[in-house]
Scaffold this active site. Structure first.
Site, PDB file in Angstrom:
ATOM      1  CB  SER A 140      27.190  21.847   7.182  1.00 39.96           C
ATOM      2  OG  SER A 140      28.447  21.308   6.840  1.00 39.96           O
ATOM      3  CE1 TYR A 153      27.343  19.530  11.952  1.00 40.64           C
ATOM      4  CE2 TYR A 153      28.166  19.190   9.720  1.00 40.64           C
ATOM      5  CZ  TYR A 153      27.949  20.019  10.804  1.00 40.64           C
ATOM      6  OH  TYR A 153      28.342  21.342  10.733  1.00 40.64           O
TER       7      TYR A 153
END
Ligand code: NAP
Length: 241
Positions: A140, A153
């Site tokens: 990401s 995350y």
């Protein structure tokens, strides 16, 4: 028949990747955690388009489940040529660090980072014996840049980026490439609560991306045409730095 395993292929980016790879002649192993209905839909769409797919339900964050399910499948299919592994399954659970619970930290690290280790080591030996493979890790923008409210995350995705660089060097001589793809904002269930109108001003291309756009990039990295690309993290984010 050549096989491609895509984790988290019941919905979103994983589903688009599964559909795309099936059009290239792969038998797709559709992994998912719990959504039987959506996983069956992915399989039906592949079947209707003339492809082949099987469902392989297991929780990528659970070491024992991954080993039992994947090792079981490998033992039952000793001649299956697994050419592609896409480590795509992932979750987010956003909160500022000062309010982050153990559970929020553990579940996001387990699902996004530890899963890479559990799934990849199970498949890796088959690829090493074959002397060919493509391992693609869905990371990401958050893992490259670090986004406030996503410490768990961002840490998990950064960890996978590091692991990608190391594994690429360890297995390159065996004809296996290992790369990561770092999407920005992509229209899936994961981003359904974000307001595209508000956020698009920070995206040079002024819109969210589609799962199909990520799938096209994944298919290229998975192809023979990408044989000289390894250890890289390739962004697909509409131009965000
Ligand atoms: P999504 O629409 O929420 O779909 C998540 C998929 O992962 C589902 O198939 C889900 O299965 C599966 N999954 C979740 N936890 C799992 C587990 N423990 N074991 C097995 N499967 C599990 O997500 P997405 O947006 O497509 O995201 C796919 C990947 O891209 C993720 O790694 C995510 O971090 C990354 N990414 C997404 C974006 C974005 O903007 N969407 C941006 C950057 C990176 P069930 O259907 O059974 O729940």
């Amino acid at each position: 028949m050549k096989y491609a395993i895509v984790t988290g292929a019941s919905r979103g980016i994983g589903k688009a990747v599964a559909l795309k790879l099936s059009t290239l002649g792969y038998h797709i192993l559709i992994n998912y955690q719990s959504n039987d209905a959506e996983a069956s839909k992915t399989k039906t769409e592949i079947d209707v388009a003339g492809g082949e797919a099987s469902l392989l339900k297991f929780d990528v964050s659970n070491r024992q489940e991954v080993e039992a399910s994947l090792t079981g499948w490998l033992n039952q299919n000793p001649d299956a040529y697994i050419e592609i592994l896409v480590n795509n399954a992932g979750i987010k659970d956003d909160v500022l660090m000062m309010w982050m619970t153990d559970q929020q930290w553990d579940s996001v690290i387990d699902t996004n980072l530890n899963s890479f280790f559990y799934v990849t080591r199970t498949i890796l030996n088959r690829m090493l014996v074959q002397k060919y493979g493509r391992i693609i890790n869905m990371v990401s923008l958050s893992g490259l840049r670090g986004l406030p409210g996503q410490m768990n995350y961002s840490a998990a995705k950064s960890g996978v980026i590091g692991a990608t660089k190391v594994l690429a060097q360890e297995v390159a001589r065996r004809g296996i490439t290992v790369n990561a793809i770092a999407p920005g904002f992509i229209k899936t269930d994961m981003t359904k609560d974000l307001n595209e109108k508000d956020l698009k001003s920070m995206i040079p291309l002024q819109r969210f991306g589609t799962p199909e756009e990520v799938a096209d990039l994944t298919a290229f990295i998975a192809s023979n045409k990408a044989s000289y690309i390894t250890g890289q993290t390739i962004s697909i984010n509409g131009g965000i730095y």
